[in-house]
Motif scaffolding. Sequence first.
Motif, PDB file in Angstrom:
ATOM      1  N   TRP A  99       0.854  -1.190   0.000  1.00 11.47           N
ATOM      2  CA  TRP A  99       0.000   0.000   0.000  1.00 11.47           C
ATOM      3  C   TRP A  99       0.901   1.255   0.000  1.00 11.47           C
ATOM      4  CZ3 TRP A  99      -1.354  -4.105   3.439  1.00 11.47           C
ATOM      5  CH2 TRP A  99      -0.551  -4.191   4.578  1.00 11.47           C
ATOM      6  N   SER A 101       0.908   4.338  -1.254  1.00 14.96           N
ATOM      7  CA  SER A 101       0.378   5.670  -0.956  1.00 14.96           C
ATOM      8  C   SER A 101       0.114   5.828   0.532  1.00 14.96           C
ATOM      9  CB  SER A 101      -0.906   5.915  -1.756  1.00 14.96           C
ATOM     10  OG  SER A 101      -1.886   4.934  -1.447  1.00 14.96           O
ATOM     11  N   THR A 102      -0.442   4.795   1.168  1.00 12.71           N
ATOM     12  CA  THR A 102      -0.665   4.829   2.612  1.00 12.71           C
ATOM     13  C   THR A 102       0.660   4.891   3.357  1.00 12.71           C
ATOM     14  OG1 THR A 102      -2.777   3.648   2.483  1.00 12.71           O
ATOM     15  CG2 THR A 102      -1.596   3.539   4.565  1.00 12.71           C
ATOM     16  N   THR A 106       1.512   8.078   5.788  1.00 10.11           N
ATOM     17  CA  THR A 106       1.692   7.846   7.229  1.00 10.11           C
ATOM     18  C   THR A 106       3.154   8.018   7.647  1.00 10.11           C
ATOM     19  OG1 THR A 106       1.842   5.454   6.810  1.00 10.11           O
ATOM     20  CG2 THR A 106      -0.318   6.340   7.423  1.00 10.11           C
ATOM     21  N   ALA A 327       2.420   1.494   7.809  1.00  7.81           N
ATOM     22  CA  ALA A 327       1.063   2.058   7.769  1.00  7.81           C
ATOM     23  C   ALA A 327       0.545   2.231   9.189  1.00  7.81           C
ATOM     24  CB  ALA A 327       0.129   1.154   6.974  1.00  7.81           C
ATOM     25  N   TRP A 330      -3.737   2.593  10.008  1.00  9.28           N
ATOM     26  CA  TRP A 330      -4.280   2.093   8.755  1.00  9.28           C
ATOM     27  C   TRP A 330      -5.286   3.120   8.230  1.00  9.28           C
ATOM     28  CZ3 TRP A 330      -6.034  -3.313  10.997  1.00  9.28           C
ATOM     29  CH2 TRP A 330      -4.903  -3.980  11.476  1.00  9.28           C
ATOM     30  N   ILE A 331      -5.201   3.452   6.976  1.00  6.82           N
ATOM     31  CA  ILE A 331      -6.130   4.422   6.386  1.00  6.82           C
ATOM     32  C   ILE A 331      -7.335   3.670   5.832  1.00  6.82           C
ATOM     33  CG2 ILE A 331      -6.438   6.157   4.582  1.00  6.82           C
ATOM     34  CD1 ILE A 331      -3.553   6.924   4.906  1.00  6.82           C
ATOM     35  N   ASP A 334      -7.973   3.025   2.030  1.00  5.82           N
ATOM     36  CA  ASP A 334      -7.109   2.150   1.245  1.00  5.82           C
ATOM     37  C   ASP A 334      -7.814   0.811   1.032  1.00  5.82           C
ATOM     38  OD1 ASP A 334      -4.978   0.101   0.685  1.00  5.82           O
ATOM     39  OD2 ASP A 334      -3.703   1.876   0.845  1.00  5.82           O
TER      40      ASP A 334
END
Length: 465
Positions: A99, A101-102, A106, A327, A330-331, A334
Amino acid sequence: MAVFTKNPVSAPPAPPVRETTGHLLLRAWCILVLFLAVSGVSWNLAFGAVAGGAIAIASGIVTAVLWAVLRPAFQWRRLPWVALAYVAYAALSIAWSAWPSTSALTWLLLAITTLQGFFVAAVLTWREIIRAISSALKWAIGLSLLFELGVATVVRGPIMPGFARPAHHYDPIVYWSRGNLFNSGRLQGIWGNANLLGVVALLALIVFGILFAARAPRRTMLIVWMAVAGFLLIRAGSATTFLSLAAVVVVLAAVLLMRTTKKPAERTRYYVIYAIVGVGGIVALWFLRKPLFTLLGRNSDLTGRETIWAKVLKRAVERPFAGWGYASPWIPGDPHFDRWIIDHGQTVMQAHNMWVDLFLQLGIVGIVLMAGVYLAYIWRAWFFAVDRPRWDLVADRTYSPLTLLPTLVATVLLVQGLAESGPLILWGWMFVAMFSFKLKQAPLIGVGPAEVGAAIERGDAVSIP
């Protein structure tokens, strides 16, 4: 008219050293930085995630500019290199992250939090740091009490994030505040989470108690603030916080007992006793967890945490060495986290255990690095608390209550880390970075270039914090 002799035996009388306006503004900025870290998710709940992220990034830019302009004195060789290695490895994990972008977003927040912690430790003395933490905590718990009071008296019911009133009944987990101030329900404060309120209230109780023991000014108000913090701690009803409080009491008693020793052999005997009691306590806690958590109003699997851990570990073992990518948190947007683990209808944003979370994100390497961070921090914090301050032949200087704070904060974070991932982000990580930096740069209060280099230290050296 009185005149001074041309050959005085002492310096002419002069006013006491006072803080400059610039230093007052600098300390005010540090208080704001600490408050932003302590208040955490409240900004997202009030103004949205985009606004909360913008505030964090803007504060990081301001701090970076201030660091470049002020250039505070510190020793490069005494930086907390293990903590920096952890941050660097988290950045490196973006290269193989599932992931990316996450991980990038972060990690930016992690880097800003680390910078903020280092900056506060570099520009303030030990006494100023504790006073700044105290001020930030007063704002946090004071606003929480006012917020709960406003919801209970004006809204007279639950309130949603963004100050919106719920259109119909939702699961209580989605409410920012449930309006429970005047009933027996749990309070959530500005964080919208009783567990976060509870741990900050415990931290406030520790800081205010230390300042009271150090005979700080306005001790009556400190008693009032301790009462507020104690009230919020109890009303938060967090089982993890109650366990943290018990651990803090045990560690505090151990430190005070260790300070009474006269010979190294006495300490060895106490260390053996502590080890036996600690191992026995952990074993007893595990086998008696069901009645204990029932007593605290929780079920034996820590309110569903064991289920979350099982799902996280199942994914983590697929990449055990380097992990899936940083991460924290956690977003939910996503795809890898959206609806992956559901609790009360909401996407879970953490593993509810910092070590399980690390195993998922950064694998065994991440766990080893974080263990090294805490080992180095706790080692220095412990001897900072139990060793009598000495830098010359004088061996009977009195202990300072202020030296207790790093050790007690480490205790809170380690216990919280067993049921929450909070120590990896926001004030949890900021305090680890800040104290790790300060303990290496200034292992004694008021002594060393990192302390004496601050302008205000000349006055602090002879005054009460």
